[in-house]
Design a protein around this motif. Structure first.
Motif: not given
Length: 137
Positions: A12, A15, A20-24, A75
């Motif tokens: 989290k 992100w 990074y663009k996404t948490r995944s 974010r």
């Protein structure tokens, strides 16, 4: 943005800090052991606290070392995200040296003008006498 108290999950925080663009994607990079917290490979569920040192290896061999200055699980805009961490002087110097190296010695593959052969090029290649090494001539 909280600066004291409980921590936030590492995925989290990465992100929220806009690494990074996404948490995944952040969780995937953590799973590949590309992120260390205080010198130890971390899990996505590890809590990040103010003062922790993170070592990130991102795509293209980019390596960064940052110190956590704030904790947030939300974010926000880029200036708010940049306030969550401070990059070390050694990390900044290393990134500048790498950028200079890329400027002075660009990737050889980038100088290739043409890509795949076109259909016309393939036909011309097919006309080339492939059997020139035959013994019956």
């Amino acid at each position: 943005m909280s600066t004291t108290g409980p921590g936030v999950r590492l995925d989290k925080w990465l992100w929220a800090a806009r690494f990074y663009k996404t948490r995944s994607l952040a969780a995937e990079e953590i799973g590949k052991h590309r992120i260390e917290v205080n010198g130890v490979p971390a899990k996505a569920s590890r809590e990040v606290r103010v003062g922790d040192e993170l070592h990130l290896r991102q795509n293209g061999g980019l390596s960064r070392t940052v110190i956590v200055r704030g904790v947030s699980s939300v974010r926000g805009p880029a200036p708010q995200a940049q306030a969550l961490y401070e990059e070390t002087a050694a990390s900044l110097a290393q990134r500048e040296a790498r950028a200079e190296q890329l400027r002075t010695a660009p990737e050889p593959a980038l100088s290739i003008d043409q890509g795949r052969p076109t259909k016309r090029d393939r036909r011309q290649l097919a006309d080339w006498d492939r059997w020139s090494a035959a013994l019956d001539r």
